[in-house]
Design a protein around this motif. Structure first.
Motif: not given
Length: 308
Positions: A192, A220, A300
């Motif tokens: 991550r 995740q 992300d």
């Protein structure tokens, strides 16, 4: 105070002592770290850890990060190799989580690791979390203090709005500095991205970005950090009644950084998403952020937030 509202205490000696007493009694407490606010419990107490999962509505297959005071405490729980020690020496205390083999007899509740043979562990830098670790005398499991898959909290009021009376006490020490969750590394693989960037890690040892089919560390899951409203990424202009969160030259109802600073953008990201979610608009749009430095972590989080 409303019966559905948690108790919020400004950080200080008395508040820390109250929080530590709750932890020792098997309770849960929301506490700031340098990344986001965490929902903490004694990592060795299965019933206390279960209260974290219940308060968040978190799936039991999703493991938790354990926070400890220092490297010596971490080595009593996890098995370190030379790579892990090098990273710890450079980045601890700080926003780096290491996924390492769980030491036999460490006493960590199996629910913390979701039954895996590894443990996600870090040494936080924030004064409130360090005080709670010291006064409670326990390693603390502490995922983000929000409902599962919701927007992560960077202020005490975010925690209260998300969890309400499910959390009995919130330590308030203002907005968090980093604004996104810790970087997670397993071996030489970044699971991550976060405030400790790939470039920073590369100064210590070679690393690569990677994913696994199995959830082996927090953060995740494909859908995560999500507002209630639909989210559009890479916006240049507002469409319809969107709440536009700008960046750099793209102005909007809010901005991550008018100067195009990705570090400022990371610190403001979740706060801006909370404001957009609370607005009277039906959707949210976010301007593009460069995929460099901590911008990798921002993108992300946004990608997972927009995944539906």
């Amino acid at each position: 105070m409303d019966a559905q509202s948690p108790v919020i205490r400004r950080y200080g000696t008395a508040a820390s002592q109250e929080a530590a007493a709750l932890i020792r009694a098997g309770g849960i407490v929301a506490v700031p770290t340098e990344t986001v606010y965490g929902l903490a419990a004694d990592a060795c107490d299965s019933a206390a850890v279960a209260r974290i999962y219940a308060a968040k509505g978190r799936p039991a297959f999703n493991p938790l990060i354990v926070h400890v005071r220092d490297l010596a405490a971490a080595e009593r729980i996890a098995v370190f190799d030379d790579d892990a020690r090098a990273l710890a020496a450079r980045f601890w205390p700080g926003p780096l989580t290491l996924v390492l083999p769980l030491r036999e007899g460490a006493g960590i509740a199996r629910l913390v690791t979701a039954g895996l043979p590894t443990i996600a562990i870090r040494v936080p830098a924030h004064r409130a979390m360090q005080d709670l670790l010291t006064q409670s005398g326990a390693p603390l499991a502490a995922p983000s203090a929000n409902a599962s898959n919701g927007i992560s909290p960077t202020r005490a009021e975010h925690v209260a709005a998300s969890l309400g009376a499910a959390v009995p006490l919130i330590l308030d020490d203002g907005a968090t500095a980093a604004g996104v969750e810790s970087t997670i590394v397993a071996g030489r693989t970044i699971l991550r991205p976060g405030p400790v960037t790939a470039e920073m890690l590369e100064e210590v040892l070679p690393v690569a970005a990677g994913t696994t089919a199995q959830v082996s560390a927090p953060g995740q899951m494909a859908t995560h950090y999500a507002p209630r409203k639909p989210l559009r990424l890479g916006a240049l202009v507002r469409e319809g009644d969107e709440w536009l969160i700008g960046f750099g030259a793209v102005a909007g109802d809010d901005t991550l950084s008018a100067d195009g600073d990705v570090v400022e953008a990371a610190a403001r990201l979740f706060d801006a998403l909370h404001r957009g979610d609370a607005s009277d608009r039906t959707t949210i749009a976010v301007a593009g952020v460069p995929h460099v430095g901590v911008g990798v972590a921002i993108n992300d989080r946004l990608r997972r937030a927009a995944h539906r």
